[in-house]
Design an enzyme around this catalytic site. Structure first.
Site, mmCIF file in Angstrom:
data_model
loop_
_atom_site.group_PDB
_atom_site.id
_atom_site.type_symbol
_atom_site.label_atom_id
_atom_site.label_comp_id
_atom_site.label_asym_id
_atom_site.label_seq_id
_atom_site.Cartn_x
_atom_site.Cartn_y
_atom_site.Cartn_z
ATOM 1 N N GLY A 288 -5.681 5.565 0.151
ATOM 2 C CA GLY A 288 -4.853 5.407 -1.030
ATOM 3 C C GLY A 288 -3.569 4.632 -0.788
ATOM 4 O O GLY A 288 -3.318 4.123 0.292
ATOM 5 N N VAL A 290 0.574 4.004 -0.653
ATOM 6 C CA VAL A 290 1.785 4.702 -0.261
ATOM 7 C C VAL A 290 2.959 4.084 -1.013
ATOM 8 O O VAL A 290 3.137 2.871 -0.994
ATOM 9 C CB VAL A 290 2.025 4.591 1.252
ATOM 10 C CG1 VAL A 290 3.299 5.325 1.629
ATOM 11 C CG2 VAL A 290 0.843 5.158 2.009
ATOM 12 N N ASP A 400 -7.764 6.304 13.946
ATOM 13 C CA ASP A 400 -7.507 4.925 13.509
ATOM 14 C C ASP A 400 -6.134 4.468 14.002
ATOM 15 O O ASP A 400 -5.309 4.008 13.224
ATOM 16 C CB ASP A 400 -7.609 4.828 11.983
ATOM 17 C CG ASP A 400 -7.659 3.371 11.505
ATOM 18 O OD1 ASP A 400 -7.879 2.479 12.351
ATOM 19 O OD2 ASP A 400 -7.471 3.143 10.298
#
Ligand SMILES: *[C@@H]1O[C@H](CO)[C@@H](O)[C@H](O)[C@H]1NC(C)=O
Ligand SMILES: *[C@@H]1O[C@H](CO)[C@@H](O)[C@H](O)[C@H]1NC(C)=O
Ligand SMILES: *[C@@H]1O[C@H](CO)[C@@H](O)[C@H](O)[C@H]1NC(C)=O
Ligand SMILES: *[C@@H]1O[C@H](CO)[C@@H](O)[C@H](O)[C@H]1NC(C)=O
Ligand SMILES: *[C@@H]1O[C@H](CO)[C@@H](O)[C@H](O)[C@H]1NC(C)=O
Ligand SMILES: *[C@@H]1O[C@H](CO)[C@@H](O)[C@H](O)[C@H]1NC(C)=O
Ligand SMILES: *[C@@H]1O[C@H](CO)[C@@H](O)[C@H](O)[C@H]1NC(C)=O
Ligand SMILES: *[C@@H]1O[C@H](CO)[C@@H](O)[C@H](O)[C@H]1NC(C)=O
Length: 570
Positions: A288, A290, A400
């Protein structure tokens, strides 16, 4: 000036010639196709003559040719695709002729090519993207042609000299000043936002940093005291009303965010992000958007809005409460969350005013590295290692790790972000079907994680190693081609003893005699250990923290910036 000669047919060429070098004469006429019979020929130099006509396709028979230099002549016609059959060719120079047509993309078959000069012709069309595949290319010049389209990104960053691309009417992209219309809208926007963040924070930081810091510290203490007092008054009732949060509670007008420390309403948050306006987007990730949220009282927070249609509300609350307990000074700590009406899921983090490591490195390479000296790089590496080590001791995997996920607070202390979020989102169908896209990021993900589709502590260690090598050498992992990667490159430089090549000129000004230089080399070696092909050969993150702490003697390790943080476990 040499003699006036004209190639005429029939002409006897000795087929065993190795070198034919007749540069700087006044040879005119056509290039005789019979040259193609000299199959032993290794060097053919006819530079700076008055040759006319086409480049004969028969040149393709010269399978031993290393150097083909036909620059500064009057050749016309196309650059024949057949040239790419001279597979040993190292130098191809046809600059300053009148060649037209497009650049054949078969040139990328010339894997030994080191010099390619096509400048000052009349070549048109786009630059074939697969020229990037010629890994050994050290000189490349296509200036003064009629080329158009976007300069392949990798090529542009490898040959970062505008004069190699100049004087082409419609060529755009890096390193030329001209931007490509609507191709990289998204990237530009991102860059713009990052630039604004950096410029704005840089300017205001210098002036305001100190007083703001002290001010907010005092305020924070006050709040903490108030919070503790309130907590004492009615702790049981409060705890339950907090976790039921969201939709229903209306005691102060509108739904509340569940904050672990203080109160913020959804309406305030919407206002602070200007209704989640594009302009306030700090980054876009697969978890999503930020947003930067500037509240009326001066608080600045970073709000992550998870993709819509997310997880069941109760599971989300449970996971968010769990994630809120993961606290360390080198992690972005979850300060609160919101789960409520239709599918809105927000996570609240501290705002990191100094951007991320990727932009920092980019800035540093543009400014010849002066902004990032070795002690700072060492501190950043240590911060990342401590954060990751803490995650691992909490039995979490980051999954990640990359420079974009390393954020800097006002004191330039590194904070890892984007961990633990997969448990707060439902994988989208696309991700679920091809698991390989859901692990990590190209260039940083470990080979075994790509194969198994699963990230582990060991694959985190690998990603850390890549980030460390990038931090130390300034080389971007994605700059390399398939045959080479940053690990192989670093190893090769070490083996060849060309250790100074590890540093971009001016990137790190280290004296090869100094102790800092030894420390730097130790850091590089830690990076190589982390990227061992066999996951079992890699050290653990706590070993790495230990090694990195030991690799610098000088005074280091400033005191913690955030009083809520906990000490490193190492
Ligand atoms: C030289 O090349 C021509 C055509 O390019 C061909 O006809 C001739 O047979 C060749 N001669 C030799 C000796 O190979
Ligand atoms: C190319 O040909 C033009 C005339 O067509 C001549 O003026 C020029 O000098 C020639 N260039 C070279 C390098 O021979
Ligand atoms: C170059 O790339 C194009 C597609 O991007 C591909 O079709 C072509 O085969 C490639 N050429 C060579 C010589 O690899
Ligand atoms: C370039 O290489 C590819 C694959 O190796 C081959 O298919 C193609 O024919 C080659 N092109 C030329 C012009 O030699
Ligand atoms: C040149 O190419 C050949 C095969 O095409 C390869 O075996 C050789 O290693 C290459 N040489 C260099 C210096 O890249
Ligand atoms: C360059 O090529 C274009 C066509 O692609 C042609 O119209 C033009 O006359 C050429 N210019 C020169 C100087 O040869
Ligand atoms: C490319 O060639 C042009 C013209 O020959 C020259 O002015 C320029 O300096 C060259 N650029 C590089 C990077 O060598
Ligand atoms: C760029 O804009 C043109 C029209 O202005 C449009 O047709 C094209 O699809 C756009 N390309 C991209 C990649 O957005």
């Amino acid at each position: 000036m040499g003699s006036l000669v004209k190639f005429r047919r029939p002409l006897v060429f000795f087929t065993h010639w190795l070198v034919l070098s007749l540069s700087d004469n006044r040879i005119s006429g056509l290039i005789p196709p019979e040259l193609g019979n000299c199959s032993d020929l290794e060097v053919l130099e006819l530079r700076s003559n008055s040759l006319t006509g086409h480049m004969p396709a028969d040149l393709s028979h010269l399978s031993n040719l290393n150097v083909l230099d036909l620059g500064i002549n009057n050749l016309t016609g196309e650059l024949p695709e057949e040239v790419s059959k001279c597979s040993l060719l190292k130098s191809l120079l046809v600059d300053a002729n009148h060649l037209s047509g497009s650049i054949p993309d078969s040139l990328s078959n010339l894997s030994n090519l080191t010099v390619l000069d096509l400048s000052s012709n009349n070549l048109s069309g786009e630059i074939p993207a697969n020229l990037t595949g010629i890994s050994g290319l050290v000189y490349f010049n296509i200036s003064s042609n009629n080329l158009d389209g976007e300069i392949p990104v990798l090529l542009g960053s490898r040959f970062n000299d505008p004069s190699a691309f100049a004087n082409n009417q419609d060529l755009c992209g890096k390193p030329l000043g001209r931007k490509c219309e609507n191709i990289t809208d998204k990237n530009r926007r991102k860059r713009l936002i990052m630039l604004i963040v950096i410029v704005a924070s840089g300017a205001s930081l210098l002036a305001l940093c100190c007083c703001f810091y002290i001010f907010s510290l005092l305020r924070w203490r006050k709040k903490l005291k108030e919070g503790a007092a309130a907590e004492k008054k009615h702790s049981p009732a409060r705890a339950s009303s907090r976790t039921s949060g969201g939709r229903g509670s209306t005691d102060n007008g509108g739904p509340k965010l569940v904050m672990f420390n203080n109160k913020i309403t959804l309406a305030e948050t919407a206002e602070a992000t200007r209704q989640f306006d594009e302009e306030n987007v700090l980054s876009r990730t697969r978890y999503g958007l930020v947003f930067k949220a500037c509240y009326n009282d001066g608080t600045v927070l970073s709000i992550r809005r998870l993709p819509d249609g997310s997880l069941d509300e109760n599971i989300f609350r449970k996971e968010a409460e769990f994630l809120g307990k993961v606290k360390h000074r080198n992690l972005t700590v979850l300060r609160g969350y919101y789960a409520g009406s239709p599918d809105l899921r927000l996570l609240v983090f501290d705002y990191m005013p100094n951007g991320n490591l990727a932009t920092l490195l980019q800035e540093a390479s543009h400014q010849d590295g002066h902004v990032l000296n070795w002690p700072m790089r060492h501190l950043i590496a240590l911060g990342i290692a401590r954060g990751l080590s803490f995650l691992h001791t909490s039995n979490m995997v980051h999954g990640d790790l990359k420079p974009q996920n390393v954020l800097f607070d006002a004191d330039f202390e590194a904070h890892l972000s984007d961990f633990g979020l997969d448990r707060l989102t439902v994988p989208t169908p696309a991700e679920a079907s091809s698991s390989t896209t859901s692990v990590g990021t190209l260039g940083y993900v470990s080979p075994e994680a790509v194969l198994t589709g699963e990230t582990t502590k060991e694959s985190d260690v690998y990603s850390f190693g890549i980030v460390l090598l990038e931090l130390l050498t300034g080389k971007r992992p994605l700059m390399f081609t398939q045959d080479e990667d940053i690990v192989k490159w670093v190893k090769k430089q070490l083996q060849k003893g060309q250790i100074t090549e590890l540093l971009e000129p001016g990137l790190l000004e280290l004296d090869p005699e100094s102790s800092e230089w030894e420390e730097f080399l130790l850091g590089v070696k830690v990076g190589l250990l982390c990227t061992a092909p066999d996951p079992l050969d890699r050290p653990t993150m706590s070993d790495i923290v230990f090694m990195l702490e030991g690799c610098r003697v000088g005074p280091d390790i400033p005191s913690s910036a955030d009083p809520t943080s906990q000490p490193s476990p190492a």
